[in-house]
Design an enzyme around this catalytic site. Sequence first.
Site, PDB file in Angstrom:
ATOM      1  N   ARG A 193     -41.839 -76.219  38.310  1.00 31.39           N
ATOM      2  CA  ARG A 193     -42.585 -76.957  39.328  1.00 31.39           C
ATOM      3  C   ARG A 193     -44.087 -76.724  39.195  1.00 31.39           C
ATOM      4  NH1 ARG A 193     -44.525 -73.379  41.726  1.00 31.39           N
ATOM      5  NH2 ARG A 193     -45.739 -74.943  42.816  1.00 31.39           N
ATOM      6  N   GLY A 194     -44.842 -77.544  39.950  1.00 30.69           N
ATOM      7  CA  GLY A 194     -46.300 -77.524  39.811  1.00 30.69           C
ATOM      8  C   GLY A 194     -46.638 -78.510  38.689  1.00 30.69           C
ATOM      9  N   ALA A 195     -47.595 -79.391  38.970  1.00 25.91           N
ATOM     10  CA  ALA A 195     -47.875 -80.503  38.056  1.00 25.91           C
ATOM     11  C   ALA A 195     -48.136 -80.071  36.605  1.00 25.91           C
ATOM     12  CB  ALA A 195     -49.061 -81.288  38.594  1.00 25.91           C
ATOM     13  N   ARG A 226     -39.458 -86.508  38.389  1.00 25.72           N
ATOM     14  CA  ARG A 226     -40.297 -86.391  39.603  1.00 25.72           C
ATOM     15  C   ARG A 226     -41.285 -87.546  39.623  1.00 25.72           C
ATOM     16  NH1 ARG A 226     -42.237 -80.765  42.026  1.00 25.72           N
ATOM     17  NH2 ARG A 226     -41.858 -81.788  44.010  1.00 25.72           N
ATOM     18  N   CYS A 282     -49.637 -74.105  49.421  1.00 29.07           N
ATOM     19  CA  CYS A 282     -48.662 -74.298  48.333  1.00 29.07           C
ATOM     20  C   CYS A 282     -48.999 -73.391  47.141  1.00 29.07           C
ATOM     21  CB  CYS A 282     -48.598 -75.763  47.919  1.00 29.07           C
ATOM     22  SG  CYS A 282     -47.146 -76.161  46.903  1.00 29.07           S
ATOM     23  N   ASP A 291     -51.326 -83.047  42.738  1.00 30.44           N
ATOM     24  CA  ASP A 291     -50.302 -83.597  41.853  1.00 30.44           C
ATOM     25  C   ASP A 291     -50.778 -84.913  41.282  1.00 30.44           C
ATOM     26  OD1 ASP A 291     -47.538 -82.058  41.943  1.00 30.44           O
ATOM     27  OD2 ASP A 291     -48.647 -81.761  43.787  1.00 30.44           O
ATOM     28  N   LYS A 337     -54.408 -85.945  35.811  1.00 29.38           N
ATOM     29  CA  LYS A 337     -53.514 -86.240  36.930  1.00 29.38           C
ATOM     30  C   LYS A 337     -53.836 -87.588  37.577  1.00 29.38           C
ATOM     31  CE  LYS A 337     -52.573 -81.407  37.955  1.00 29.38           C
ATOM     32  NZ  LYS A 337     -52.796 -80.271  38.845  1.00 29.38           N
TER      33      LYS A 337
HETATM   34  C1  RUB Z   1     -46.862 -78.158  43.784  1.00 32.30           C
HETATM   35  C2  RUB Z   1     -48.199 -78.580  44.270  1.00 32.30           C
HETATM   36  C3  RUB Z   1     -49.396 -78.093  43.505  1.00 32.30           C
HETATM   37  C4  RUB Z   1     -49.743 -79.119  42.418  1.00 32.30           C
HETATM   38  C5  RUB Z   1     -50.820 -78.590  41.462  1.00 32.30           C
HETATM   39  O1  RUB Z   1     -45.800 -78.854  44.415  1.00 32.30           O
HETATM   40  O2  RUB Z   1     -48.353 -79.339  45.209  1.00 32.30           O
HETATM   41  O3  RUB Z   1     -50.501 -77.936  44.336  1.00 32.30           O
HETATM   42  O4  RUB Z   1     -48.599 -79.440  41.656  1.00 32.30           O
HETATM   43  O5  RUB Z   1     -50.313 -77.545  40.695  1.00 32.30           O
HETATM   44  P1  RUB Z   1     -44.274 -78.575  43.926  1.00 32.30           P
HETATM   45  P2  RUB Z   1     -50.985 -77.133  39.305  1.00 32.30           P
HETATM   46  O6  RUB Z   1     -44.005 -77.124  44.150  1.00 32.30           O
HETATM   47  O7  RUB Z   1     -43.429 -79.466  44.755  1.00 32.30           O
HETATM   48  O8  RUB Z   1     -44.210 -78.932  42.443  1.00 32.30           O
HETATM   49  O9  RUB Z   1     -52.383 -76.754  39.632  1.00 32.30           O
HETATM   50  O10 RUB Z   1     -50.145 -75.967  38.854  1.00 32.30           O
HETATM   51  O11 RUB Z   1     -50.909 -78.292  38.390  1.00 32.30           O
END
Ligand code: RUB
Length: 319
Positions: free
Chosen positions: A23-25, A63, A133, A204, A240
């Site tokens: 998870r996380g973009a 997703r 988050c 995201d 993004k």
């Molecule tokens: C994760 C989320 C993060 C973004 C950015 O949501 O909202 O703020 O994805 O993350 P989830 P990054 O847990 O539902 O994936 O900076 O790691 O790209």
Amino acid sequence: MTKKDPLEIIREISQKISKLEIRGATKITIEALKALREFVKYAPKENFHELFKDAINMLLKSRPTEPAMQNGIKYVLYTYNNLAKKNASIDEIKEAIEITSMKYISMIKHAIEKIVEIGWKRIPDDGTIMTHCHSSTVVRILIEAKQRGKSFVVISSETRPMYQGRITSRELAKSGIKVYHIVDSAMRWAARHFKPDLALVGADAITSTGVIINKVGSRLLALTAKEFDIPLYVAATLLKLDPRTAFGEYTPIEMRDPSEVWPDAPENVIVLNPAFETVSPEYIDGIITEFGIIPPSEVLRAFKELYKEIWQISKEYRI
Ligand code: RUB
């Protein structure tokens, strides 16, 4: 080389992404492209074209609110289509897919490095920062600031229903950063109580007009920040940006399984579980990108300048 089912590789990653095991973009993007690279290694020549398209579709569906992954997949798809049109051999196509996937992964990694390099300087020494988050980009900025000798406190909200805020709190605490962990609904209370200097979240998706889409609760933080005059920054790579939004479409907001919120909810109680929400440009003081810290109104221009090829491709591929 042991024989692997190529679609199984993709299915496994797609499921992990859907279930938030990945998870996380940024992480989602890197793992999806690594999986594509792995897929081509094992995909048989006979029905390669068919399998490749299935693989792409599976990843895209994993997703819906993840343009960084979608831009990467389109980038690979473009390479594939060009070669397929020229009747290139499967070996040539496979090699090109591998190279393009790796190229996109290094583009995103390089972008994050730049963001960290720029972002840590914005962390106020002896200050208090609110976040929500778990964004790997935000965490890296905060850890870099700490390692560069800044001293600060972070207020991290737990992020119901999946508690990604705990990941943030744990990672920051492990790096020696003092963390106050709160429930999401205590955001306003925390802002009043601690008078933070800065709010910082990840993203995201970014739309063509500079609207940010991030974990549900991000707009609550933005409203709180506005009320108490706390500057709100977003740390996100321009990869993004969802180019479809420039052509009239919306980035879909993922609605997740209600059971994540309340697994045994009583009959007639309708549980809703939106995963993300928008933060409008008027709440955002700056977006920390690989291009520099820019206002939301500049995102499309910066994206076009930095990622010309992806912009061109996205005009052709509105998927
Ligand atoms: C994760 C989320 C993060 C973004 C950015 O949501 O909202 O703020 O994805 O993350 P989830 P990054 O847990 O539902 O994936 O900076 O790691 O790209």
